[in-house]
Design a protein around this motif. Sequence first.
Motif, PDB file in Angstrom:
ATOM      1  N   ILE A 153       0.493  -0.533   0.047  1.00 42.02           N
ATOM      2  CA  ILE A 153       0.137   0.275   0.162  1.00 42.02           C
ATOM      3  C   ILE A 153       1.215   1.205   0.372  1.00 42.02           C
ATOM      4  CG2 ILE A 153      -1.649   1.529   0.641  1.00 42.02           C
ATOM      5  CD1 ILE A 153      -3.154  -1.340   2.205  1.00 42.02           C
ATOM      6  N   ASN A 154       0.957   1.757  -1.225  1.00 43.47           N
ATOM      7  CA  ASN A 154       1.985   2.904  -1.837  1.00 43.47           C
ATOM      8  C   ASN A 154       1.585   4.381  -0.646  1.00 43.47           C
ATOM      9  OD1 ASN A 154      -0.300   3.380  -3.290  1.00 43.47           O
ATOM     10  ND2 ASN A 154       1.622   3.292  -4.901  1.00 43.47           N
ATOM     11  N   GLU A 155       1.940   5.243  -0.698  1.00 47.23           N
ATOM     12  CA  GLU A 155       1.186   6.763  -0.313  1.00 47.23           C
ATOM     13  C   GLU A 155       0.437   6.973  -0.856  1.00 47.23           C
ATOM     14  OE1 GLU A 155       3.408   9.254   2.050  1.00 47.23           O
ATOM     15  OE2 GLU A 155       4.931   7.256   2.521  1.00 47.23           O
ATOM     16  N   LYS A 156      -0.440   6.901  -2.437  1.00 50.02           N
ATOM     17  CA  LYS A 156      -1.034   7.311  -3.234  1.00 50.02           C
ATOM     18  C   LYS A 156      -1.835   6.747  -2.636  1.00 50.02           C
ATOM     19  CE  LYS A 156       1.170   7.861  -7.097  1.00 50.02           C
ATOM     20  NZ  LYS A 156       1.431   7.685  -8.942  1.00 50.02           N
ATOM     21  N   HIS A 157      -1.706   5.663  -1.338  1.00 51.51           N
ATOM     22  CA  HIS A 157      -3.082   4.753  -0.728  1.00 51.51           C
ATOM     23  C   HIS A 157      -3.826   4.164  -1.976  1.00 51.51           C
ATOM     24  CE1 HIS A 157      -3.876   8.137   2.101  1.00 51.51           C
ATOM     25  NE2 HIS A 157      -3.147   7.899   1.864  1.00 51.51           N
ATOM     26  N   GLU A 158      -2.527   3.300  -3.330  1.00 49.58           N
ATOM     27  CA  GLU A 158      -3.178   2.134  -4.172  1.00 49.58           C
ATOM     28  C   GLU A 158      -2.827   0.505  -3.187  1.00 49.58           C
ATOM     29  OE1 GLU A 158      -2.061   4.547  -8.615  1.00 49.58           O
ATOM     30  OE2 GLU A 158      -0.276   3.621  -6.749  1.00 49.58           O
ATOM     31  N   ILE A 159      -3.465  -0.365  -3.379  1.00 47.26           N
ATOM     32  CA  ILE A 159      -3.466  -1.336  -2.414  1.00 47.26           C
ATOM     33  C   ILE A 159      -3.165  -2.189  -3.856  1.00 47.26           C
ATOM     34  CG2 ILE A 159      -5.121  -3.339  -1.774  1.00 47.26           C
ATOM     35  CD1 ILE A 159      -6.369   0.409  -0.711  1.00 47.26           C
ATOM     36  N   MET A 160      -1.809  -2.546  -3.642  1.00 49.44           N
ATOM     37  CA  MET A 160      -1.651  -3.438  -5.170  1.00 49.44           C
ATOM     38  C   MET A 160      -0.650  -5.020  -4.678  1.00 49.44           C
ATOM     39  SD  MET A 160       1.402  -0.730  -6.660  1.00 49.44           S
ATOM     40  CE  MET A 160       1.944  -0.549  -5.827  1.00 49.44           C
ATOM     41  N   VAL A 161      -0.960  -5.616  -5.354  1.00 46.83           N
ATOM     42  CA  VAL A 161      -0.867  -7.059  -5.012  1.00 46.83           C
ATOM     43  C   VAL A 161      -0.221  -7.899  -6.617  1.00 46.83           C
ATOM     44  CG1 VAL A 161      -1.494  -9.637  -4.566  1.00 46.83           C
ATOM     45  CG2 VAL A 161      -2.529  -8.174  -4.107  1.00 46.83           C
ATOM     46  N   GLY A 217       2.601  -5.796  -7.817  1.00 46.79           N
ATOM     47  CA  GLY A 217       2.771  -5.458  -8.097  1.00 46.79           C
ATOM     48  C   GLY A 217       1.964  -4.235  -9.334  1.00 46.79           C
ATOM     49  N   LYS A 218       0.373  -5.167  -8.541  1.00 46.26           N
ATOM     50  CA  LYS A 218      -1.016  -5.339  -9.973  1.00 46.26           C
ATOM     51  C   LYS A 218      -1.802  -4.145  -8.631  1.00 46.26           C
ATOM     52  CE  LYS A 218      -4.612  -6.825 -12.350  1.00 46.26           C
ATOM     53  NZ  LYS A 218      -5.395  -8.508 -12.074  1.00 46.26           N
ATOM     54  N   VAL A 219      -2.323  -2.827  -9.426  1.00 48.16           N
ATOM     55  CA  VAL A 219      -3.251  -2.617  -8.465  1.00 48.16           C
ATOM     56  C   VAL A 219      -4.528  -3.326  -8.577  1.00 48.16           C
ATOM     57  CG1 VAL A 219      -4.329  -0.128  -8.265  1.00 48.16           C
ATOM     58  CG2 VAL A 219      -2.416  -0.087  -8.891  1.00 48.16           C
ATOM     59  N   VAL A 220      -4.998  -3.145  -7.236  1.00 49.09           N
ATOM     60  CA  VAL A 220      -6.706  -4.273  -6.905  1.00 49.09           C
ATOM     61  C   VAL A 220      -7.218  -3.113  -6.437  1.00 49.09           C
ATOM     62  CG1 VAL A 220      -5.392  -6.741  -6.531  1.00 49.09           C
ATOM     63  CG2 VAL A 220      -5.426  -5.569  -4.181  1.00 49.09           C
ATOM     64  N   ALA A 221      -6.766  -2.496  -6.293  1.00 51.13           N
ATOM     65  CA  ALA A 221      -8.063  -1.525  -5.286  1.00 51.13           C
ATOM     66  C   ALA A 221      -7.412  -0.412  -4.510  1.00 51.13           C
ATOM     67  CB  ALA A 221      -8.991  -1.875  -3.760  1.00 51.13           C
ATOM     68  N   SER A 222      -8.201   0.954  -4.361  1.00 45.64           N
ATOM     69  CA  SER A 222      -7.032   2.348  -4.138  1.00 45.64           C
ATOM     70  C   SER A 222      -7.933   3.261  -3.424  1.00 45.64           C
ATOM     71  CB  SER A 222      -7.766   2.920  -5.867  1.00 45.64           C
ATOM     72  OG  SER A 222      -6.216   4.293  -5.341  1.00 45.64           O
ATOM     73  N   GLY A 223      -7.657   3.746  -2.462  1.00 46.33           N
ATOM     74  CA  GLY A 223      -7.842   3.913  -1.174  1.00 46.33           C
ATOM     75  C   GLY A 223      -8.433   3.725  -0.430  1.00 46.33           C
ATOM     76  N   PHE A 224      -8.685   4.701   0.775  1.00 48.52           N
ATOM     77  CA  PHE A 224      -9.611   3.861   1.914  1.00 48.52           C
ATOM     78  C   PHE A 224     -10.937   4.756   2.079  1.00 48.52           C
ATOM     79  CE2 PHE A 224      -5.565   3.074   2.230  1.00 48.52           C
ATOM     80  CZ  PHE A 224      -5.168   2.090   2.985  1.00 48.52           C
ATOM     81  N   PRO A 225     -12.339   4.713   1.625  1.00 46.44           N
ATOM     82  CA  PRO A 225     -13.293   5.704   1.445  1.00 46.44           C
ATOM     83  C   PRO A 225     -14.262   5.735   2.366  1.00 46.44           C
ATOM     84  CG  PRO A 225     -13.495   3.147  -0.154  1.00 46.44           C
ATOM     85  CD  PRO A 225     -11.678   3.387   0.625  1.00 46.44           C
ATOM     86  N   ILE A 226     -13.826   4.394   3.171  1.00 44.86           N
ATOM     87  CA  ILE A 226     -14.168   4.646   4.393  1.00 44.86           C
ATOM     88  C   ILE A 226     -13.882   5.675   5.603  1.00 44.86           C
ATOM     89  CG2 ILE A 226     -14.905   3.730   6.512  1.00 44.86           C
ATOM     90  CD1 ILE A 226     -15.701   0.963   5.236  1.00 44.86           C
ATOM     91  N   PHE A 227     -13.177   5.777   5.737  1.00 39.81           N
ATOM     92  CA  PHE A 227     -11.937   6.990   6.877  1.00 39.81           C
ATOM     93  C   PHE A 227     -11.928   7.942   5.881  1.00 39.81           C
ATOM     94  CE2 PHE A 227      -8.022   4.374   7.726  1.00 39.81           C
ATOM     95  CZ  PHE A 227      -8.762   3.350   8.917  1.00 39.81           C
TER      96      PHE A 227
END
Length: 193
Positions: free
Chosen positions: A116-124, A126-136
């Motif tokens: 999970i990088n500084e842009k809040h991209e969730i990667m498995v 090296g592939k982005v599988v989700a982005s952000g923390f919308p509930i937060f």
Amino acid sequence: MTNGQRQHKHVILRSCIKWSLYASISIWLGVTVFDQIENHINISFWGHIGAEKERQLSCIKDMYYMFVTKKITDYSDHEWQRDELYTFRSQEGALYKKGTIFVKYLRGLPGDTLEINEKHEIMVNGKVVASGFPIFERHGIRVPEKFIFKETIPPHKYYMLGDTEHSYDSRYWGYVDEEDIIGRAYGFFAVGK
């Protein structure tokens, strides 16, 4: 009572007996068949009925009303399917009590690289599988620094995600233990899949 009335009474009686027999056989067959498969199939009424307001609150896109879960009976011999739906029991959490049943997509397997990088991209891997923390974000909560990391998913741990902004999933509470996974989930009344 006339002869015609007697014949009519016998026809109704025969019909009642016949349909009672059919119903009894159907019930017996249903119970017998269900008894044979109940250790492998769990019919679960999770999901939502599909009213637009409820659909917007769904954690799985375009799924309606019911999931059927095929139970895992032998974890050591189980072939895990990435990007498929799984049913599992939750750990203790802020929003749900321990043992609450969830249905999410399996996105990360043991040995995968999770980042999970500084842009809040969730990667498995090296592939982005989700982005952000919308509930937060919705509640004005700053994403804690401990949520930014890169690591190898440990043995017997799985990373589970929904695919809508309402999904309360592994990005918030971490991995799912193998022993908490009940089995593969199959959505019914799916739209757009």
